[in-house]
Design an enzyme around this catalytic site. Structure first.
Site, short mmCIF file in Angstrom:
data_model
loop_
_atom_site.label_atom_id
_atom_site.label_comp_id
_atom_site.label_asym_id
_atom_site.label_seq_id
_atom_site.Cartn_x
_atom_site.Cartn_y
_atom_site.Cartn_z
N ASP A 32 0.92 -1.26 -0.15
CA ASP A 32 0.02 0.05 0.02
C ASP A 32 0.86 1.36 -0.19
OD1 ASP A 32 -2.65 0.92 0.35
OD2 ASP A 32 -2.00 1.45 2.21
N GLU A 81 14.17 -13.86 -2.01
CA GLU A 81 14.89 -15.03 -1.20
C GLU A 81 13.84 -16.22 -1.36
OE1 GLU A 81 15.46 -14.38 2.68
OE2 GLU A 81 16.44 -12.33 2.26
#
Ligand code: GLC
Ligand code: CA
Length: 543
Positions: free
Chosen positions: A195, A247
């Site tokens: 957001d 990752e």
């Protein structure tokens, strides 16, 4: 070329509170949503993206988080959430969640502790000042600084005073937020949408924003937001979030970029990073705010493509939980909606559709006493409440429209039965059938998903012609964005492409539209067509 799963994908955005209620309390929830995954699968979309599900006092309906690590009770539990992921994945649907890293609720324990003292572990979790240090304005009205009676200092908030901004200059805050992000990635989500991510870093010395000359109706728009948004540090932080997300395998990082009205594709694209090392996708509202006409849509699209270049992808949005629905903006004109949808499904990049868009659902009429949105309440009657585009999904005809067996938290749209999935699924020319058809058209066609887009100069300014090309082939799209019959010549395109055009799809299939000769095409009002461009020489050799 190998693409990532989100490149060219269609993402279905779900306002969880309004999708499907499972327990009769009138509020949509995760178990309800799970029961509707079959519908989502049939629609043919690649992913769902959920409005915030975290614990929240719901002042701003989940956009004010009081605990990032639990699901709010009204929506379900963490194990419902895990089940949702599992069930969605079984059907090949990816799941993206909304993460709000810019601010929390005033009820978050971090804020409760932060306001309690100028010392201690949490004192620096938010942005505090003895005096109001600058001219910053909150996007939702009033000053961006509120005096806290307990701590006796002012805290900063980009939105409502119930949503204090976190202090991203405090490494401990960053650690906490990264841990939150990991918590959800570890649960198996396929991506996050951040957001207002360009707001996270504020100027180090809290300088005042320069004033904008001229008149703007919103006080917020009377200054250039260079010190409370888009600080260089925001980009650095986004890069770190991206490293974290990378990752994990196959996760997408999407960001909402707050910009001046009507939007700014260049700014949105700047958050993709020059090395492609920031967001995977960014969202911008220029298209949703543009007038529905060939020249203005072309302008927005060209800006997006120029800003992203060939290797980074635009994110396309026509509807959201903040805007009046497109259906209402075009006064329910089904032809316009279909044409707009065809435009979307033939753009390069990722397409975001908003639940109900596929039904042509108009806004709900929300009277002041039914209003829930705090922004709507504050600015009524000068602004439409955001509730209008958050009305319940219409599944079937009859009471509760199978959204709820109780009383819906927000009113249904008028003539809800007409728009119901139940009715539309049966009708060959319904909006729903149309969306299913063109989503399938896109999903089966790598060229429509990822081919480079080139807009042709067209003498007829009511018509948009563009080609899409990649090593997988070439397509041509022609859209008559007017209420009159239009003729246009394809001579230039076909000559340039050394190709002949074979029609793959048209909005007006029963085809009053006839091709007038080799080079000219006649289009009925609001007709759009997609063609395969076939090599001329190859065609003549084979015939
Ligand atoms: C974003 C959201 C909006 C919310 C605001 C504050 O702009 O899209 O719905 O109210 O952030 O969290
Ligand atoms: Ca419920």
């Amino acid at each position: 070329m190998a693409y990532q799963w989100w490149q060219g994908a269609v993402v279905y955005r779900i306002y969880v509170r309004s999708f499907q209620d499972s327990n009769g309390d009138g509020v949509g929830d995760l178990m309800g949503l799970i029961s509707r995954l079959g519908y989502v699968e049939n629609l043919g979309v690649d992913a769902i993206w959920l409005t915030p599900v975290f614990d929240s006092p719901n002042f701003d309906f989940g956009f004010d988080v009081s605990d990032f690590l639990t699901v709010q009770k009204e929506l379900g539990t963490l194990s419902d959430f895990d089940l949702l992921i599992e069930e969605a994945h079984k059907r090949g649907i990816k799941v993206i969640v909304d993460l709000l890293l810019n601010h929390t609720s005033i009820e978050h324990p971090w804020f409760i502790q932060s306001r309690s003292s100028t010392e201690g572990e949490y004192a620096g979790y938010y942005i505090w000042s003895d005096e109001i240090p600058n001219n910053w304005i909150a996007a939702f009205g009033g000053k961006a600084w509120t005096l806290d009676s307990v701590r006796g200092q002012y805290y900063m908030h980009s939105f409502f005073r119930q949503q204090p901004d976190l202090n991203w200059r405090n490494p401990k805050v960053v650690d906490e937020l990264f841990a939150v992000t990991r918590f959800w990635l570890d649960r198996g989500i396929d991506g996050v949408r951040l957001d207002v991510i360009n707001s996270i870093a504020k100027d180090e010395t809290l300088r005042s924003n320069p004033k904008v000359l001229g008149t703007r109706s919103r006080v917020y728009d009377r200054q250039r937001h260079i010190f409370d948004r888009n600080r260089p540090e925001s980009y650095t932080r986004v890069r770190q979030v991206r490293r974290l997300v990378d990752e994990y395998d196959d996760r997408v990082l999407i960001g909402e970029i707050m910009a001046e009205f009507p939007g700014e594709p260049e700014l949105a694209a700047s958050y993709l990073g020059q090395k492609g090392d920031q967001l995977n996708l960014s969202l911008d509202s220029s298209l949703a705010n543009a007038r529905f006409s060939a020249p203005s849509w072309k302008r927005v699209a060209k800006r997006w493509y120029e800003a992203t270049g060939r290797l980074r992808d635009p994110g396309w949005v026509l509807n959201s939980h903040e805007l009046s629905r497109f259906s209402t903006r075009v006064k329910g004109d089904q032809d316009k909606m279909k044409l707009a949808a065809l435009f979307l499904m033939t753009q390069r990049g990722t397409i975001f559709i908003y639940y109900g868009e596929e039904l042509g659902l108009p806004d709900s009429v929300v009277w002041p006493k039914e209003m829930k949105d705090p922004l709507g309440k504050r600015f009524w009657p000068f602004m439409k409440s955001r509730d209008v585009s958050r009305g319940p999904m219409v599944w079937s005809t009859g009471p509760g429209n199978w959204f709820t067996s109780g009383e819906s938290w927000l009113p249904f749209t008028k003539s809800a039965n007409f728009y119901s999935v139940e009715n539309q699924a049966l009708e060959k020319d319904s909006m729903l059938t149309f969306y299913r058809t063109i989503i399938a058209l896109r999903s089966d066609d790598l060229v429509l998903q990822m081919g480079h887009c080139h807009f042709m100069e067209c003498k007829n300014s009511n018509v948009l012609i563009y080609t899409r090309s990649s090593e997988d082939g070439r397509r041509m799209v022609i859209l008559n964005m007017s209420k009159r019959v239009q003729t246009c010549s394809l001579a230039d395109v076909l000559e340039r492409e050394e190709a002949v055009a074979l029609r793959l799809f048209s909005t007006h299939i029963d085809g009053r539209a006839k091709e007038t000769g080799e080079d000219d095409v006649e289009l009925v009002p609001w007709q759009g067509s997609v063609y395969d461009l076939v090599d001329q020489r190859r065609k003549s050799r084979s015939s």
